[in-house]
Design a protein around this motif. Structure first.
Motif, PDB file in Angstrom:
ATOM      1  N   LYS A   3       0.835  -1.209   0.000  1.00 37.05           N
ATOM      2  CA  LYS A   3       0.000   0.000   0.000  1.00 37.05           C
ATOM      3  C   LYS A   3       0.871   1.261   0.000  1.00 37.05           C
ATOM      4  O   LYS A   3       0.617   2.207   0.752  1.00 37.05           O
ATOM      5  CB  LYS A   3      -0.958   0.008   1.187  1.00 37.05           C
ATOM      6  N   MET A   4       1.857   1.255  -0.853  1.00 32.02           N
ATOM      7  CA  MET A   4       2.800   2.362  -0.927  1.00 32.02           C
ATOM      8  C   MET A   4       2.905   2.884  -2.361  1.00 32.02           C
ATOM      9  O   MET A   4       2.827   2.127  -3.325  1.00 32.02           O
ATOM     10  CB  MET A   4       4.192   1.926  -0.464  1.00 32.02           C
ATOM     11  N   VAL A   5       3.098   4.189  -2.464  1.00 28.11           N
ATOM     12  CA  VAL A   5       3.387   4.836  -3.738  1.00 28.11           C
ATOM     13  C   VAL A   5       4.641   5.681  -3.523  1.00 28.11           C
ATOM     14  O   VAL A   5       4.786   6.309  -2.467  1.00 28.11           O
ATOM     15  CB  VAL A   5       2.226   5.717  -4.205  1.00 28.11           C
ATOM     16  N   TYR A   6       5.502   5.684  -4.518  1.00 27.91           N
ATOM     17  CA  TYR A   6       6.781   6.365  -4.386  1.00 27.91           C
ATOM     18  C   TYR A   6       6.977   7.382  -5.514  1.00 27.91           C
ATOM     19  O   TYR A   6       6.447   7.224  -6.613  1.00 27.91           O
ATOM     20  CB  TYR A   6       7.927   5.355  -4.417  1.00 27.91           C
ATOM     21  N   LEU A   7       7.776   8.370  -5.215  1.00 24.40           N
ATOM     22  CA  LEU A   7       8.171   9.334  -6.240  1.00 24.40           C
ATOM     23  C   LEU A   7       9.664   9.568  -6.095  1.00 24.40           C
ATOM     24  O   LEU A   7      10.100  10.206  -5.130  1.00 24.40           O
ATOM     25  CB  LEU A   7       7.406  10.645  -6.105  1.00 24.40           C
ATOM     26  N   GLN A   8      10.418   9.022  -7.028  1.00 26.30           N
ATOM     27  CA  GLN A   8      11.860   9.247  -7.056  1.00 26.30           C
ATOM     28  C   GLN A   8      12.120  10.514  -7.854  1.00 26.30           C
ATOM     29  O   GLN A   8      11.732  10.609  -9.020  1.00 26.30           O
ATOM     30  CB  GLN A   8      12.580   8.056  -7.694  1.00 26.30           C
ATOM     31  N   MET A   9      12.778  11.472  -7.226  1.00 28.26           N
ATOM     32  CA  MET A   9      13.025  12.762  -7.859  1.00 28.26           C
ATOM     33  C   MET A   9      14.530  12.969  -7.995  1.00 28.26           C
ATOM     34  O   MET A   9      15.240  13.035  -6.976  1.00 28.26           O
ATOM     35  CB  MET A   9      12.402  13.882  -7.032  1.00 28.26           C
ATOM     36  N   ASN A  10      14.982  13.028  -9.216  1.00 26.09           N
ATOM     37  CA  ASN A  10      16.403  13.229  -9.505  1.00 26.09           C
ATOM     38  C   ASN A  10      16.613  14.565 -10.202  1.00 26.09           C
ATOM     39  O   ASN A  10      15.671  15.164 -10.720  1.00 26.09           O
ATOM     40  CB  ASN A  10      16.931  12.098 -10.382  1.00 26.09           C
ATOM     41  N   SER A  11      17.859  14.991 -10.236  1.00 22.43           N
ATOM     42  CA  SER A  11      18.218  16.246 -10.914  1.00 22.43           C
ATOM     43  C   SER A  11      17.289  17.376 -10.493  1.00 22.43           C
ATOM     44  O   SER A  11      16.770  18.118 -11.331  1.00 22.43           O
ATOM     45  CB  SER A  11      18.166  16.048 -12.438  1.00 22.43           C
ATOM     46  N   LEU A  12      17.105  17.498  -9.220  1.00 17.21           N
ATOM     47  CA  LEU A  12      16.159  18.494  -8.708  1.00 17.21           C
ATOM     48  C   LEU A  12      16.617  19.913  -9.010  1.00 17.21           C
ATOM     49  O   LEU A  12      17.823  20.207  -9.031  1.00 17.21           O
ATOM     50  CB  LEU A  12      15.967  18.302  -7.204  1.00 17.21           C
ATOM     51  N   LYS A  13      15.624  20.753  -9.252  1.00 18.79           N
ATOM     52  CA  LYS A  13      15.859  22.151  -9.583  1.00 18.79           C
ATOM     53  C   LYS A  13      15.167  23.035  -8.547  1.00 18.79           C
ATOM     54  O   LYS A  13      14.189  22.611  -7.928  1.00 18.79           O
ATOM     55  CB  LYS A  13      15.288  22.467 -10.965  1.00 18.79           C
ATOM     56  N   PRO A  14      15.621  24.254  -8.374  1.00 19.27           N
ATOM     57  CA  PRO A  14      14.945  25.150  -7.422  1.00 19.27           C
ATOM     58  C   PRO A  14      13.457  25.302  -7.707  1.00 19.27           C
ATOM     59  O   PRO A  14      12.659  25.443  -6.773  1.00 19.27           O
ATOM     60  CB  PRO A  14      15.700  26.476  -7.611  1.00 19.27           C
ATOM     61  N   GLU A  15      13.077  25.231  -8.979  1.00 18.93           N
ATOM     62  CA  GLU A  15      11.663  25.366  -9.319  1.00 18.93           C
ATOM     63  C   GLU A  15      10.835  24.153  -8.930  1.00 18.93           C
ATOM     64  O   GLU A  15       9.604  24.172  -9.063  1.00 18.93           O
ATOM     65  CB  GLU A  15      11.482  25.669 -10.814  1.00 18.93           C
ATOM     66  N   ASP A  16      11.483  23.092  -8.458  1.00 19.94           N
ATOM     67  CA  ASP A  16      10.745  21.944  -7.935  1.00 19.94           C
ATOM     68  C   ASP A  16      10.322  22.158  -6.480  1.00 19.94           C
ATOM     69  O   ASP A  16       9.598  21.327  -5.918  1.00 19.94           O
ATOM     70  CB  ASP A  16      11.601  20.674  -8.011  1.00 19.94           C
ATOM     71  N   THR A  17      10.768  23.244  -5.891  1.00 17.56           N
ATOM     72  CA  THR A  17      10.403  23.547  -4.507  1.00 17.56           C
ATOM     73  C   THR A  17       8.894  23.716  -4.381  1.00 17.56           C
ATOM     74  O   THR A  17       8.280  24.507  -5.104  1.00 17.56           O
ATOM     75  CB  THR A  17      11.100  24.831  -4.034  1.00 17.56           C
ATOM     76  N   ALA A  18       8.302  22.937  -3.496  1.00 16.34           N
ATOM     77  CA  ALA A  18       6.841  22.941  -3.329  1.00 16.34           C
ATOM     78  C   ALA A  18       6.467  21.986  -2.204  1.00 16.34           C
ATOM     79  O   ALA A  18       7.305  21.212  -1.730  1.00 16.34           O
ATOM     80  CB  ALA A  18       6.152  22.510  -4.617  1.00 16.34           C
ATOM     81  N   VAL A  19       5.201  22.046  -1.828  1.00 20.09           N
ATOM     82  CA  VAL A  19       4.633  20.995  -0.993  1.00 20.09           C
ATOM     83  C   VAL A  19       4.099  19.927  -1.939  1.00 20.09           C
ATOM     84  O   VAL A  19       3.354  20.240  -2.863  1.00 20.09           O
ATOM     85  CB  VAL A  19       3.509  21.535  -0.091  1.00 20.09           C
ATOM     86  N   TYR A  20       4.490  18.692  -1.693  1.00 22.68           N
ATOM     87  CA  TYR A  20       4.099  17.588  -2.553  1.00 22.68           C
ATOM     88  C   TYR A  20       3.012  16.770  -1.862  1.00 22.68           C
ATOM     89  O   TYR A  20       3.149  16.394  -0.692  1.00 22.68           O
ATOM     90  CB  TYR A  20       5.301  16.707  -2.874  1.00 22.68           C
ATOM     91  N   TYR A  21       1.954  16.498  -2.610  1.00 21.50           N
ATOM     92  CA  TYR A  21       0.807  15.768  -2.090  1.00 21.50           C
ATOM     93  C   TYR A  21       0.595  14.464  -2.850  1.00 21.50           C
ATOM     94  O   TYR A  21       0.743  14.414  -4.078  1.00 21.50           O
ATOM     95  CB  TYR A  21      -0.467  16.597  -2.229  1.00 21.50           C
ATOM     96  N   CYS A  22       0.211  13.462  -2.111  1.00 11.98           N
ATOM     97  CA  CYS A  22      -0.210  12.187  -2.671  1.00 11.98           C
ATOM     98  C   CYS A  22      -1.732  12.171  -2.661  1.00 11.98           C
ATOM     99  O   CYS A  22      -2.357  12.668  -1.707  1.00 11.98           O
ATOM    100  CB  CYS A  22       0.362  11.064  -1.814  1.00 11.98           C
ATOM    101  N   ALA A  23      -2.337  11.610  -3.708  1.00 10.95           N
ATOM    102  CA  ALA A  23      -3.790  11.561  -3.768  1.00 10.95           C
ATOM    103  C   ALA A  23      -4.248  10.278  -4.440  1.00 10.95           C
ATOM    104  O   ALA A  23      -3.556   9.732  -5.305  1.00 10.95           O
ATOM    105  CB  ALA A  23      -4.335  12.770  -4.523  1.00 10.95           C
ATOM    106  N   ALA A  24      -5.432   9.813  -4.047  1.00  6.21           N
ATOM    107  CA  ALA A  24      -6.025   8.609  -4.608  1.00  6.21           C
ATOM    108  C   ALA A  24      -7.208   8.976  -5.492  1.00  6.21           C
ATOM    109  O   ALA A  24      -8.097   9.737  -5.068  1.00  6.21           O
ATOM    110  CB  ALA A  24      -6.480   7.667  -3.499  1.00  6.21           C
ATOM    111  N   ASP A  25      -7.212   8.425  -6.703  1.00  2.78           N
ATOM    112  CA  ASP A  25      -8.291   8.664  -7.662  1.00  2.78           C
ATOM    113  C   ASP A  25      -9.533   7.871  -7.258  1.00  2.78           C
ATOM    114  O   ASP A  25      -9.453   6.931  -6.463  1.00  2.78           O
ATOM    115  CB  ASP A  25      -7.816   8.240  -9.053  1.00  2.78           C
TER     116      ASP A  25
END
Length: 124
Positions: A77-99
């Motif tokens: 029951k897990m979902v992942y987000l691997q984020m590489n080569s991060l940029k300053p514009e990726d700065t944010a609050v990240y939310y997980c959501a179920a459809d």
């Protein structure tokens, strides 16, 4: 009671990587497409990536294509987000959501359940 709990956010330098996790409870995860969204300060929330219930279909926002990778483990029951080569514009609050169902949707209005979010800050 459905709960989605994100973790893994933090502060990272530009070019670095982070892996976000979303732990789901109270719903049959294998029946729901999942999405990652983000909201930067002063901006609207936007879709980052969506993944179908089975994990065989994904769709990425152009801004993260080739840098971010979504995956899921329905047994855990897990979902992942691997984020590489991060940029300053990726700065944010990240939310997980179920459809509401198993097919991917590019509309946040189709997502019924939301986590509380995790902050990602990328310094230049």
């Amino acid at each position: 009671q459905v709960q989605l709990v994100e973790s893994g956010g933090g502060v990272v330098q530009a070019g670095g990587s982070l892996r976000l996790s979303c732990a789901a409870s109270g719903l049959t995860v294998s029946s729901h497409a999942m999405g990652w969204f983000r909201q930067a300060p002063g901006k609207e929330r936007v879709i980052v990536v969506v993944i179908s219930a089975t994990g065989d279909t994904t769709r990425y926002a152009d801004s993260v294509e080739g840098r971010f990778t979504v995956s899921r483990d329905n047994a855990k029951k897990m979902v992942y987000l691997q984020m590489n080569s991060l940029k300053p514009e990726d700065t944010a609050v990240y939310y997980c959501a179920a459809d509401r169902d198993g097919a991917i949707s590019w509309s946040e209005y189709d997502y019924n359940y939301w986590g509380q979010g995790t902050q990602v800050t990328v310094s230049s």
